[in-house]
Design a protein around this motif. Structure first.
Motif, PDB file in Angstrom:
ATOM      1  N   LYS A 231       0.823  -1.203   0.000  1.00 63.11           N
ATOM      2  CA  LYS A 231       0.000   0.000   0.000  1.00 63.11           C
ATOM      3  C   LYS A 231       0.861   1.260   0.000  1.00 63.11           C
ATOM      4  O   LYS A 231       1.871   1.341   0.689  1.00 63.11           O
ATOM      5  N   ASN A 232       0.444   2.228  -0.798  1.00 64.18           N
ATOM      6  CA  ASN A 232       1.137   3.508  -0.829  1.00 64.18           C
ATOM      7  C   ASN A 232       0.695   4.398   0.323  1.00 64.18           C
ATOM      8  O   ASN A 232      -0.447   4.329   0.795  1.00 64.18           O
ATOM      9  N   HIS A 233       1.615   5.223   0.785  1.00 67.77           N
ATOM     10  CA  HIS A 233       1.351   6.208   1.827  1.00 67.77           C
ATOM     11  C   HIS A 233       1.796   7.578   1.325  1.00 67.77           C
ATOM     12  O   HIS A 233       2.497   7.688   0.313  1.00 67.77           O
TER      13      HIS A 233
ATOM     14  N   ASP B 154       3.845   9.247  14.307  1.00 69.53           N
ATOM     15  CA  ASP B 154       3.845   9.478  12.864  1.00 69.53           C
ATOM     16  C   ASP B 154       3.810  10.961  12.503  1.00 69.53           C
ATOM     17  O   ASP B 154       3.653  11.320  11.331  1.00 69.53           O
TER      18      ASP B 154
ATOM     19  N   ILE C 218       3.292  11.007   8.384  1.00 67.43           N
ATOM     20  CA  ILE C 218       2.896   9.897   7.529  1.00 67.43           C
ATOM     21  C   ILE C 218       1.377   9.811   7.523  1.00 67.43           C
ATOM     22  O   ILE C 218       0.745   9.821   8.576  1.00 67.43           O
ATOM     23  N   PHE C 219       0.803   9.711   6.314  1.00 67.31           N
ATOM     24  CA  PHE C 219      -0.634   9.510   6.172  1.00 67.31           C
ATOM     25  C   PHE C 219      -0.881   8.255   5.318  1.00 67.31           C
ATOM     26  O   PHE C 219      -0.263   8.098   4.262  1.00 67.31           O
ATOM     27  N   ALA C 220      -1.795   7.416   5.750  1.00 65.53           N
ATOM     28  CA  ALA C 220      -2.189   6.260   4.956  1.00 65.53           C
ATOM     29  C   ALA C 220      -3.203   6.643   3.881  1.00 65.53           C
ATOM     30  O   ALA C 220      -3.297   5.982   2.843  1.00 65.53           O
ATOM     31  N   ASP C 221      -3.971   7.707   4.119  1.00 65.77           N
ATOM     32  CA  ASP C 221      -5.009   8.170   3.201  1.00 65.77           C
ATOM     33  C   ASP C 221      -4.469   9.350   2.400  1.00 65.77           C
ATOM     34  O   ASP C 221      -4.175  10.419   2.963  1.00 65.77           O
ATOM     35  N   LEU C 222      -4.349   9.200   1.083  1.00 64.22           N
ATOM     36  CA  LEU C 222      -3.739  10.234   0.249  1.00 64.22           C
ATOM     37  C   LEU C 222      -4.602  11.488   0.168  1.00 64.22           C
ATOM     38  O   LEU C 222      -4.082  12.611   0.182  1.00 64.22           O
TER      39      LEU C 222
ATOM     40  N   THR D   3       5.675   3.820  -1.397  1.00 68.19           N
ATOM     41  CA  THR D   3       5.689   2.793  -0.365  1.00 68.19           C
ATOM     42  C   THR D   3       6.583   3.198   0.807  1.00 68.19           C
ATOM     43  O   THR D   3       7.451   4.060   0.679  1.00 68.19           O
TER      44      THR D   3
ATOM     45  N   GLN E 104       9.275   1.312   9.203  1.00 71.54           N
ATOM     46  CA  GLN E 104       8.812   2.302  10.174  1.00 71.54           C
ATOM     47  C   GLN E 104       9.512   2.068  11.497  1.00 71.54           C
ATOM     48  O   GLN E 104       9.380   1.008  12.110  1.00 71.54           O
TER      49      GLN E 104
ATOM     50  N   ASN F 119      -4.979   3.387  -4.734  1.00 75.73           N
ATOM     51  CA  ASN F 119      -5.751   3.506  -3.499  1.00 75.73           C
ATOM     52  C   ASN F 119      -7.227   3.675  -3.826  1.00 75.73           C
ATOM     53  O   ASN F 119      -7.579   4.173  -4.852  1.00 75.73           O
TER      54      ASN F 119
END
Length: 213
Positions: A2-4, A42, A54-58, A94, A98, A213
């Motif tokens: 998954k991209n972040h 994060d 860092i965000f998981a949701d673009l 990616t 972490q 995503n």
């Protein structure tokens, strides 16, 4: 994988403040950043005037980055109203590792964010790098337009846009800022929100489409 989105930024005008005002600004900024992140590690401040998240949701990363531009534009640090601004680079890719916090982590998204940040020029508030040449060219064209709008925003316009991006209605913003609803609408019009908002939606959809995503 998954991209972040990795957001790297710094504070413009920071060194013009007194030590006491710098400390207050860092505290307020850190509290804001960490309030947006599920895992407090994060989001971190480093070197005094720089930050990384860092965000998981673009889409969420894009929204929060624009809100940060607004937040610094509305931040009055002292009586002589020293102007605050920020530069933000979003790297989309990616994350391979972490660590104990964002500053000890690594991966493609970090590299893209950092390299693009180092190339930012005066007048650039927001830059985005995905590592895809065609996508990045399109983003650069769109962001030239976006940055020109953000450069012209007044403190009052930034206040309203920050709250619009929070999902507030004009009526709610009117109450929160003790303004009439026509005044809120006027600020949005003068800020170019009618043109700005579709551009942001397009950029968000482009990121999500190109990065799976």
């Amino acid at each position: 994988m998954k991209n972040h989105a990795v957001v790297t930024g710094d504070i413009i005008g920071f060194t013009k403040l007194s030590p006491q005002k710098r400390k207050a600004l860092i505290t307020h900024t850190e509290n804001l950043l960490k309030s947006w992140i599920a895992n407090a590690a994060d989001a971190e401040i480093f070197r005094g005037d720089s930050y990384q998240m860092i965000f998981a949701d673009l889409r969420y990363a894009l929204t929060r980055s624009i809100q940060l531009v607004c937040w610094f534009k509305t931040y009055v640090a002292d009586q002589d109203k020293t102007r605050m601004d920020t530069r933000i680079s979003i790297g989309v890719g990616t994350i391979s590792y972490q660590g104990k916090n964002v500053l000890n982590s690594d991966g493609e998204a970090f590299h893209l964010s950092g390299r693009r940040f180092d190339k930012m020029q005066e007048g650039e508030y927001l830059a985005i790098s995905t590592g895809h040449e065609e996508t990045d060219t399109t983003l650069e064209i769109m962001l030239n337009f976006i940055n020109a709008y953000m450069a012209s925003w007044t403190k009052g316009q930034a206040e309203v846009i920050y709250l619009i991006l929070e999902g507030k209605t004009q009526q709610e913003i009117s109450a929160a800022l003790s303004l009439s609803q026509p005044s809120v609408n006027s600020r949005l019009k003068l800020a170019g929100w009618k043109e700005f908002e579709p551009a942001i939606r397009y950029i968000a959809s482009l990121l999500e489409k190109k990065n799976g995503n």
